[in-house]
Design an enzyme around this catalytic site. Structure first.
Site, PDB file in Angstrom:
ATOM      1  N   SER A 184      -5.831 -39.018  77.486  1.00 45.81           N
ATOM      2  CA  SER A 184      -4.619 -38.938  76.655  1.00 45.81           C
ATOM      3  C   SER A 184      -4.186 -40.335  76.244  1.00 45.81           C
ATOM      4  CB  SER A 184      -3.507 -38.285  77.481  1.00 45.81           C
ATOM      5  OG  SER A 184      -2.260 -38.392  76.826  1.00 45.81           O
ATOM      6  N   TYR A 217       2.497 -36.620  84.460  1.00 40.33           N
ATOM      7  CA  TYR A 217       1.389 -36.360  83.523  1.00 40.33           C
ATOM      8  C   TYR A 217       0.670 -37.679  83.214  1.00 40.33           C
ATOM      9  CZ  TYR A 217      -0.970 -34.908  79.191  1.00 40.33           C
ATOM     10  OH  TYR A 217      -1.909 -34.644  78.211  1.00 40.33           O
TER      11      TYR A 217
END
Ligand SMILES: NC(=O)c1ccc[n+]([C@@H]2O[C@H](COP(=O)([O-])OP(=O)(O)OC[C@H]3O[C@@H](n4cnc5c(N)ncnc54)[C@H](O)[C@@H]3O)[C@@H](O)[C@H]2O)c1
Length: 248
Positions: A139, A152
């Site tokens: 990500s 996250y």
């Protein structure tokens, strides 16, 4: 014989888009997800495109389920040439001290331990195969956290680390790894995150996110396939799909 691709998180979003593009290119596909209804639907669509496909219902956070999806793939297709290690979740937006330890465990068990377990059980198959490629979906949060997304971001930083470790540890065995890092990808993954969304949180997220060009899942799937094909050269690196946001 057509190459075999194993994809986790194939029911929706990026995993689904990658599966359908590869189906049209003639790959044999093993599709894994804990969402059986949408996973079966992806498998049916891939079959309509002419691919040989199996769907395996599995929770990537369960070691028994991971052993099972790897065994089912080998039983059906004999080997695994490519592994798109892609399943992941987000949590509601919160500051770090507001997360419960149960939320921490849930996310880490899926995004990090689940990815590790996939790597752990796929690599022996690839060694037996004489080589293979692992594409981890990381990500933009592997480089820089967006606000209210700390756990996250930690999971995706760690997954980038695993990608680099595969890159250095398995070259001699002809096994290569690349991280593909979407930024703003138009999928439903943030449905849970936005349950705590307020204007104040939104403003802080906007202020901590550099300008970027949102991408569709299909556009990021093209990068996954680029990384599959270029893995030997890209080995151990992270492909930043931020569309002009430069911070590496
Ligand atoms: N959408 C974005 O903006 C974005 C940005 C960067 C990275 N990512 C990453 O992309 C990957 C794919 O996400 P997406 O955006 O396509 O969202 P998505 O929610 O559409 O896809 C995630 C898939 O993973 C599956 N999944 C989740 N937990 C699972 C588990 N325990 N076992 C089995 N399957 C499980 C879901 O059912 C779903 O099919 C994730 O790793 C995510 O972190 C997404």
């Amino acid at each position: 014989m057509n190459k075999v691709v194993l994809i986790t998180g194939a029911a929706t979003g990026l995993g689904r888009a990658t599966a359908l593009k590869l189906a049209a290119q003639g790959y044999r596909l093993s599709l894994v997800d804990y969402n059986e209804k949408d996973g079966q639907a992806t498998a049916e669509e891939a079959k309509m495109l002419g691919a040989e496909v199996i769907f395996v219902k599995a929770n990537v956070a369960s070691e028994a389920d991971v052993k099972h999806y790897v065994a089912q793939t080998v039983a059906s297709f004999g080997t695994i040439d490519y592994f798109h290690n892609n399943a992941g979740i987000m949590l509601p937006f919160r500051l770090l001290h507001e997360y419960s330890s149960e939320e921490y465990d849930r996310l880490m068990n899926i995004n990090l331990k689940g990815a590790f377990l996939g790597i752990k059980y796929v690599i022996p198959v690839m060694i037996e195969n004489g080589g293979g490629v692992i594409i981890n979906t990381v990500s933009s949060n592997s480089f820089k956290p967006t606000a209210f997304n700390g756990i996250y971001a930690a999971s995706k930083h760690a997954l980038a680390g695993l990608t680099k470790s595969i890159g250095q540890d398995y070259q001699d065995l002809n096994i290569f790894a690349v991280g593909v890092a979407p930024n703003t990808m138009q999928t439903n993954i943030s449905a849970q995150a936005i349950s705590t969304y307020t204007e104040e949180i939104g403003a802080k997220i906007a202020a901590t996110t550099a300008p970027n060009i949102p991408a569709t899942a299909e556009e990021i799937a093209d990068v996954v396939i680029f990384a599959m094909n270029g893995a030997k050269t890209l080995n151990g690196s992270i492909v930043n799909c931020a569309g002009g946001q430069i911070y590496i």
